[in-house]
Design an enzyme around this catalytic site. Structure first.
Site, PDB file in Angstrom:
ATOM      1  N   ARG A 169     -15.456   8.883 -11.127  1.00 52.29           N
ATOM      2  CA  ARG A 169     -14.110   8.406 -10.797  1.00 52.29           C
ATOM      3  C   ARG A 169     -13.678   7.415 -11.862  1.00 52.29           C
ATOM      4  NH1 ARG A 169     -12.249   9.440  -5.734  1.00 52.29           N
ATOM      5  NH2 ARG A 169     -11.046   7.510  -5.624  1.00 52.29           N
ATOM      6  N   ALA A 171      -0.116   4.383   0.392  1.00 49.93           N
ATOM      7  CA  ALA A 171      -0.541   5.392   1.379  1.00 49.93           C
ATOM      8  C   ALA A 171      -0.889   4.686   2.694  1.00 49.93           C
ATOM      9  CB  ALA A 171      -1.719   6.186   0.813  1.00 49.93           C
ATOM     10  N   ALA A 225     -17.748   0.323  -1.939  1.00 48.07           N
ATOM     11  CA  ALA A 225     -16.836  -0.352  -1.020  1.00 48.07           C
ATOM     12  C   ALA A 225     -17.283  -1.777  -0.714  1.00 48.07           C
ATOM     13  CB  ALA A 225     -16.752   0.452   0.274  1.00 48.07           C
ATOM     14  N   TYR A 265     -23.436  11.122  -6.744  1.00 52.91           N
ATOM     15  CA  TYR A 265     -23.257  10.792  -5.331  1.00 52.91           C
ATOM     16  C   TYR A 265     -22.468  11.882  -4.598  1.00 52.91           C
ATOM     17  CZ  TYR A 265     -24.440   5.791  -5.835  1.00 52.91           C
ATOM     18  OH  TYR A 265     -25.056   4.607  -6.029  1.00 52.91           O
ATOM     19  N   ILE A 266     -21.249  12.152  -5.066  1.00 53.81           N
ATOM     20  CA  ILE A 266     -20.361  13.040  -4.319  1.00 53.81           C
ATOM     21  C   ILE A 266     -20.889  14.473  -4.342  1.00 53.81           C
ATOM     22  CG2 ILE A 266     -18.025  14.032  -4.242  1.00 53.81           C
ATOM     23  CD1 ILE A 266     -16.981  11.304  -5.213  1.00 53.81           C
ATOM     24  N   HIS A 297     -43.250  -2.057  15.811  1.00 55.56           N
ATOM     25  CA  HIS A 297     -43.950  -0.776  15.739  1.00 55.56           C
ATOM     26  C   HIS A 297     -43.497   0.119  16.888  1.00 55.56           C
ATOM     27  CE1 HIS A 297     -47.190   2.084  15.090  1.00 55.56           C
ATOM     28  NE2 HIS A 297     -47.437   2.043  16.394  1.00 55.56           N
ATOM     29  N   GLU A 306       0.864  -1.194   0.000  1.00 56.89           N
ATOM     30  CA  GLU A 306       0.000   0.000   0.000  1.00 56.89           C
ATOM     31  C   GLU A 306       0.899   1.241   0.000  1.00 56.89           C
ATOM     32  OE1 GLU A 306      -3.426   1.060  -0.133  1.00 56.89           O
ATOM     33  OE2 GLU A 306      -2.245   2.895  -0.193  1.00 56.89           O
TER      34      GLU A 306
HETATM   35  P1  FAD Z   1      -9.486   2.027  -3.045  1.00 60.38           P
HETATM   36  O1  FAD Z   1     -10.259   2.192  -1.813  1.00 60.38           O
HETATM   37  O2  FAD Z   1      -9.385   3.166  -3.983  1.00 60.38           O
HETATM   38  O3  FAD Z   1      -8.044   1.557  -2.595  1.00 60.38           O
HETATM   39  C1  FAD Z   1      -6.988   1.394  -3.485  1.00 60.38           C
HETATM   40  C2  FAD Z   1      -5.690   1.531  -2.723  1.00 60.38           C
HETATM   41  O4  FAD Z   1      -4.632   1.131  -3.582  1.00 60.38           O
HETATM   42  C3  FAD Z   1      -5.369   2.966  -2.308  1.00 60.38           C
HETATM   43  O5  FAD Z   1      -5.143   3.000  -0.908  1.00 60.38           O
HETATM   44  C4  FAD Z   1      -4.090   3.322  -3.069  1.00 60.38           C
HETATM   45  O6  FAD Z   1      -3.209   4.116  -2.317  1.00 60.38           O
HETATM   46  C5  FAD Z   1      -3.501   1.934  -3.331  1.00 60.38           C
HETATM   47  N1  FAD Z   1      -2.665   1.866  -4.523  1.00 60.38           N
HETATM   48  C6  FAD Z   1      -3.018   2.154  -5.806  1.00 60.38           C
HETATM   49  N2  FAD Z   1      -1.991   1.929  -6.640  1.00 60.38           N
HETATM   50  C7  FAD Z   1      -0.967   1.476  -5.876  1.00 60.38           C
HETATM   51  C8  FAD Z   1       0.364   1.069  -6.166  1.00 60.38           C
HETATM   52  N3  FAD Z   1       0.843   1.057  -7.411  1.00 60.38           N
HETATM   53  N4  FAD Z   1       1.150   0.674  -5.139  1.00 60.38           N
HETATM   54  C9  FAD Z   1       0.681   0.659  -3.852  1.00 60.38           C
HETATM   55  N5  FAD Z   1      -0.574   1.036  -3.529  1.00 60.38           N
HETATM   56  C10 FAD Z   1      -1.382   1.433  -4.531  1.00 60.38           C
HETATM   57  N6  FAD Z   1     -18.622   3.648  -1.454  1.00 60.38           N
HETATM   58  C11 FAD Z   1     -19.600   3.116  -0.699  1.00 60.38           C
HETATM   59  O7  FAD Z   1     -19.886   1.913  -0.828  1.00 60.38           O
HETATM   60  N7  FAD Z   1     -20.290   3.878   0.204  1.00 60.38           N
HETATM   61  C12 FAD Z   1     -20.027   5.191   0.379  1.00 60.38           C
HETATM   62  O8  FAD Z   1     -20.669   5.850   1.200  1.00 60.38           O
HETATM   63  C13 FAD Z   1     -18.996   5.780  -0.401  1.00 60.38           C
HETATM   64  N8  FAD Z   1     -18.696   7.081  -0.260  1.00 60.38           N
HETATM   65  C14 FAD Z   1     -17.675   7.613  -0.988  1.00 60.38           C
HETATM   66  C15 FAD Z   1     -17.396   8.957  -0.835  1.00 60.38           C
HETATM   67  C16 FAD Z   1     -16.375   9.544  -1.550  1.00 60.38           C
HETATM   68  C17 FAD Z   1     -16.061  11.003  -1.359  1.00 60.38           C
HETATM   69  C18 FAD Z   1     -15.605   8.747  -2.448  1.00 60.38           C
HETATM   70  C19 FAD Z   1     -14.474   9.354  -3.213  1.00 60.38           C
HETATM   71  C20 FAD Z   1     -15.897   7.408  -2.628  1.00 60.38           C
HETATM   72  C21 FAD Z   1     -16.938   6.827  -1.903  1.00 60.38           C
HETATM   73  N9  FAD Z   1     -17.284   5.492  -2.055  1.00 60.38           N
HETATM   74  C22 FAD Z   1     -18.299   4.954  -1.320  1.00 60.38           C
HETATM   75  C23 FAD Z   1     -16.559   4.609  -2.989  1.00 60.38           C
HETATM   76  C24 FAD Z   1     -15.524   3.737  -2.237  1.00 60.38           C
HETATM   77  O9  FAD Z   1     -14.614   4.577  -1.571  1.00 60.38           O
HETATM   78  C25 FAD Z   1     -14.796   2.830  -3.226  1.00 60.38           C
HETATM   79  O10 FAD Z   1     -15.731   2.069  -3.952  1.00 60.38           O
HETATM   80  C26 FAD Z   1     -13.859   1.882  -2.509  1.00 60.38           C
HETATM   81  O11 FAD Z   1     -12.900   2.581  -1.742  1.00 60.38           O
HETATM   82  C27 FAD Z   1     -13.124   0.999  -3.526  1.00 60.38           C
HETATM   83  O12 FAD Z   1     -12.254   0.139  -2.872  1.00 60.38           O
HETATM   84  P2  FAD Z   1     -10.973  -0.447  -3.630  1.00 60.38           P
HETATM   85  O13 FAD Z   1     -10.328  -1.363  -2.649  1.00 60.38           O
HETATM   86  O14 FAD Z   1     -11.348  -0.978  -4.939  1.00 60.38           O
HETATM   87  O15 FAD Z   1     -10.010   0.800  -3.917  1.00 60.38           O
HETATM   88  P1  NAD Z   2     -21.318  10.031 -10.225  1.00 57.37           P
HETATM   89  O1  NAD Z   2     -21.158   9.172 -11.407  1.00 57.37           O
HETATM   90  O2  NAD Z   2     -22.171   9.572  -9.099  1.00 57.37           O
HETATM   91  O3  NAD Z   2     -21.901  11.449 -10.666  1.00 57.37           O
HETATM   92  C1  NAD Z   2     -21.281  12.261 -11.610  1.00 57.37           C
HETATM   93  C2  NAD Z   2     -22.304  13.251 -12.124  1.00 57.37           C
HETATM   94  O4  NAD Z   2     -21.617  14.232 -12.871  1.00 57.37           O
HETATM   95  C3  NAD Z   2     -23.346  12.629 -13.044  1.00 57.37           C
HETATM   96  O5  NAD Z   2     -24.628  13.030 -12.633  1.00 57.37           O
HETATM   97  C4  NAD Z   2     -22.979  13.185 -14.413  1.00 57.37           C
HETATM   98  O6  NAD Z   2     -24.108  13.339 -15.252  1.00 57.37           O
HETATM   99  C5  NAD Z   2     -22.352  14.509 -14.051  1.00 57.37           C
HETATM  100  N1  NAD Z   2     -21.390  15.039 -15.025  1.00 57.37           N
HETATM  101  C6  NAD Z   2     -20.433  14.360 -15.698  1.00 57.37           C
HETATM  102  N2  NAD Z   2     -19.695  15.209 -16.445  1.00 57.37           N
HETATM  103  C7  NAD Z   2     -20.191  16.460 -16.219  1.00 57.37           C
HETATM  104  C8  NAD Z   2     -19.856  17.760 -16.677  1.00 57.37           C
HETATM  105  N3  NAD Z   2     -18.837  17.951 -17.504  1.00 57.37           N
HETATM  106  N4  NAD Z   2     -20.587  18.799 -16.253  1.00 57.37           N
HETATM  107  C9  NAD Z   2     -21.617  18.608 -15.389  1.00 57.37           C
HETATM  108  N5  NAD Z   2     -21.975  17.410 -14.924  1.00 57.37           N
HETATM  109  C10 NAD Z   2     -21.270  16.345 -15.321  1.00 57.37           C
HETATM  110  O7  NAD Z   2     -19.821  10.361  -9.738  1.00 57.37           O
HETATM  111  P2  NAD Z   2     -19.244  10.984  -8.394  1.00 57.37           P
HETATM  112  O8  NAD Z   2     -20.316  11.715  -7.665  1.00 57.37           O
HETATM  113  O9  NAD Z   2     -18.002  11.687  -8.774  1.00 57.37           O
HETATM  114  O10 NAD Z   2     -18.875   9.689  -7.565  1.00 57.37           O
HETATM  115  C11 NAD Z   2     -17.934   8.760  -8.102  1.00 57.37           C
HETATM  116  C12 NAD Z   2     -18.221   7.367  -7.625  1.00 57.37           C
HETATM  117  O11 NAD Z   2     -17.883   7.269  -6.238  1.00 57.37           O
HETATM  118  C13 NAD Z   2     -19.700   6.987  -7.703  1.00 57.37           C
HETATM  119  O12 NAD Z   2     -20.031   6.446  -8.944  1.00 57.37           O
HETATM  120  C14 NAD Z   2     -19.826   5.968  -6.618  1.00 57.37           C
HETATM  121  O13 NAD Z   2     -19.527   4.716  -7.176  1.00 57.37           O
HETATM  122  C15 NAD Z   2     -18.772   6.367  -5.605  1.00 57.37           C
HETATM  123  N6  NAD Z   2     -19.421   7.028  -4.444  1.00 57.37           N
HETATM  124  C16 NAD Z   2     -20.368   6.355  -3.742  1.00 57.37           C
HETATM  125  C17 NAD Z   2     -21.001   6.956  -2.677  1.00 57.37           C
HETATM  126  C18 NAD Z   2     -22.014   6.171  -1.908  1.00 57.37           C
HETATM  127  O14 NAD Z   2     -22.088   4.968  -2.084  1.00 57.37           O
HETATM  128  N7  NAD Z   2     -22.807   6.806  -1.050  1.00 57.37           N
HETATM  129  C19 NAD Z   2     -20.689   8.253  -2.313  1.00 57.37           C
HETATM  130  C20 NAD Z   2     -19.733   8.938  -3.053  1.00 57.37           C
HETATM  131  C21 NAD Z   2     -19.113   8.306  -4.115  1.00 57.37           C
END
Ligand code: FAD
Ligand code: NAD
Length: 465
Positions: A273, A37, A320, A186-187, A444, A35
């Site tokens: 993303r 980070a 996740a 979502y974000i 309830h 990892e």
């Molecule tokens: P990641 O969590 O991205 O982990 C990948 C890891 O690999 C990282 O730590 C990185 O440092 C490491 N890595 C990459 N390349 C290398 C390398 N070459 N060498 C060493 N290490 C490396 N999902 C949900 O289900 N519920 C939520 O509420 C939710 N909220 C989110 C909110 C935000 C703001 C964001 C950005 C995402 C959210 N997600 C949510 C999405 C969720 O975070 C991801 O789906 C999940 O983290 C993916 O897990 P992963 O293990 O595939 O990758």
């Molecule tokens: P997203 O795919 O949920 O939403 C992106 C939005 O941006 C879409 O509605 C799209 O139509 C719009 N868009 C794209 N290009 C554009 C442009 N040029 N101008 C204006 N609008 C534009 O992506 P996100 O919110 O960045 O989240 C990324 C991923 O992270 C999600 O797909 C999700 O898998 C994960 N995530 C999950 C959660 C959760 O589970 N609660 C929370 C945050 C993130």
């Protein structure tokens, strides 16, 4: 150069990678996890957990403001203030506790964690550069790719300065006066709502004609109405053109081609993303790809023998819990168990206010799949518990086959409905019918009674509507 040999090498310690490593350790598989980070990945460090913490803090602050304005509950309070620096510290404390916990679990299960950046040399060899610059070569029988994803950038408005991704938005030094959010997914909506509650003027620019365009319009309607009440401005069907010349606004073009500038102190770009599949030698394996995502089969095997991929690296849904389930499965397959990744449904929750949950098929999905279904909604306006928590917006919807009443999907929008995702997922995985849910006694008063009532309504005899 130092060398290490192992059975399983995991690249990436996010939910996918760390769960795979823990399970592999439990099964007695010699495992190394690399990892770059902090263990926990995007989810624990800069995603799910910190975003939910910030959303909670914003909700509490908003509630305090609400009480300062007087309330039907009889609660009276003074005007609140917030020290965002302390909020961020509190959020960081939760992240630290969880990531340390992951480190401890990896250790407990004899996983060797190497902190460094992995570069793939071939399907069995990886070179790791540690923080001290020292190189280490790791040889493995199985290589598991779990490198996750990173925020997509708009080429004409790259990250930097006032243009931030979710990562920076989760650790603000202050609350900007005017925040422009690009993307109503979502974000954009989770964090846009939180910033509005923290006091920023928020405008959301979305290319599609609707917010949360991945969900159906009926489901997102209560979210749109709540955003309006909160004072979030929505610019739908609009595209962002870039920052203006003075760097204090965002140029936006609406559906009619009309150009305007939205004044902004900060711009959060949340347009999706992309899988992290470049920059560490993955290309050299020449794996079959789906665009930027690594192509996998239903056992998370890539096109190269004993090279596996899980999580965000493999594309949508980037969640996740999907990554974790895939990671656990891969460890079990490597240990000799027969497993396939064929969930009937993966719940998706959007932590807006009200929250949205989607599990399985919507009526529209079912129609597209040519299935004959019945569906029914039960509104929270008719649920006693919803009234006692002052939150009657939203509903629960069930979708079931017309012929045998097998439940195919659930959708819900409302306060706290994220917790209903468990019941929804279980009913689908266990093959429940409408009669099973309608015949289960639900406590309830709970929001869960709306689940039972939706099933009863689909059968034509809801009791409380
Ligand atoms: P990641 O969590 O991205 O982990 C990948 C890891 O690999 C990282 O730590 C990185 O440092 C490491 N890595 C990459 N390349 C290398 C390398 N070459 N060498 C060493 N290490 C490396 N999902 C949900 O289900 N519920 C939520 O509420 C939710 N909220 C989110 C909110 C935000 C703001 C964001 C950005 C995402 C959210 N997600 C949510 C999405 C969720 O975070 C991801 O789906 C999940 O983290 C993916 O897990 P992963 O293990 O595939 O990758
Ligand atoms: P997203 O795919 O949920 O939403 C992106 C939005 O941006 C879409 O509605 C799209 O139509 C719009 N868009 C794209 N290009 C554009 C442009 N040029 N101008 C204006 N609008 C534009 O992506 P996100 O919110 O960045 O989240 C990324 C991923 O992270 C999600 O797909 C999700 O898998 C994960 N995530 C999950 C959660 C959760 O589970 N609660 C929370 C945050 C993130």
């Amino acid at each position: 150069m130092n060398q290490v040999s192992t059975t399983l090498l995991v690249i990436g310690g996010g939910p996918g990678g760390y769960v795979a490593a823990i399970r592999a350790g439990q099964l007695g598989i010699k495992t190394v996890l690399v990892e770059a980070a902090t263990p926990g990945g995007t989810c624990l460090n800069i995603g799910c957990i910190p975003s939910k913490a910030l959303i909670h803090a914003a909700e509490e602050f908003d509630k305090a403001k609400h009480y300062a304005d007087g309330s039907a509950l009889g609660i009276m309070a003074g005007a609140p203030a917030i020290d965002v620096g302390r909020t961020v510290q509190w959020k960081d404390g939760i992240v630290k506790r969880l990531t340390s916990g992951v480190g401890a679990l990896l250790k407990k299960n004899d996983v060797q964690v190497i902190n460094g950046f992995a570069r793939i040399l071939d399907g069995k060899t990886v070179e790791v550069k540690g923080g001290d610059g020292e190189l280490l070569r790791v040889r493995c029988e199985h290589l598991l790719l779990a490198s996750g994803s990173e925020p997509s950038e708009l080429p004409f408005m790259p990250f930097g300065g006032m243009v931030v991704s979710s990562t920076e938005a989760l650790s603000p030094a202050d609350v900007p006066r005017r925040l422009v959010v690009v993307g109503a997914g979502y974000i954009g909506l989770e964090l846009g709502t939180a910033y509005r509650k923290l006091g920023a003027e928020v405008t959301v620019v979305e290319a599609a004609e609707r917010i949360l365009p991945a969900y159906d319009a009926e489901l997102t309607k209560p979210v749109g109405a709540a955003l309006k009440r909160l004072g979030v401005e929505l610019r739908l069907g609009s595209s962002v053109l870039g920052l203006n010349a003075d760097g204090d606004g965002v140029r936006v073009k609406d559906a009619n081609g009309q150009e305007t500038v939205l004044a902004a102190d900060r711009v959060l770009v949340a347009v999706g993303r992309r899988p992290r599949s470049a920059g560490f030698g993955l290309e050299s394996l020449q794996l079959d790809m789906n665009g930027r995502a690594v192509k996998i089969d239903d056992q998370c095997r890539t096109s190269m023998r004993n090279v596996w991929a899980i999580g965000d690296l493999t594309g949508e849904p980037m969640l996740a819990h999907r990554a974790m389930a895939q990671g656990e499965m891969v460890a079990e397959i490597i240990s000799g168990k027969r497993r396939h990744f064929t969930p009937n449904a993966i719940a998706a929750v959007c932590y807006t206010d009200p929250e949205v949950v989607v599990v399985g098929l919507s009526p529209l999905d079912a129609e597209k799949a040519g299935l004959d279904v019945i569906s029914a909604n039960f509104p929270f306006a008719a649920n006693g518990r919803a009234m006692t928590i002052e939150s009657t917006d939203g509903f629960v919807r069930v979708v079931a086959r017309r012929d045998n009443h097998l439940i195919l999907g659930w959708q819900a929008v409302g306060r706290g409905v994220s917790e209903l995702s468990t019941a929804f997922g279980q009913s689908i995985e266990l093959g429940a019918t409408l009669e099973d849910i309608a015949g289960t006694i639900h406590a309830h008063p709970t929001l869960g009674e709306a689940v039972q009532e939706a099933a009863l309504r689909a059968l034509g005899h809801a009791l409380h509507i």
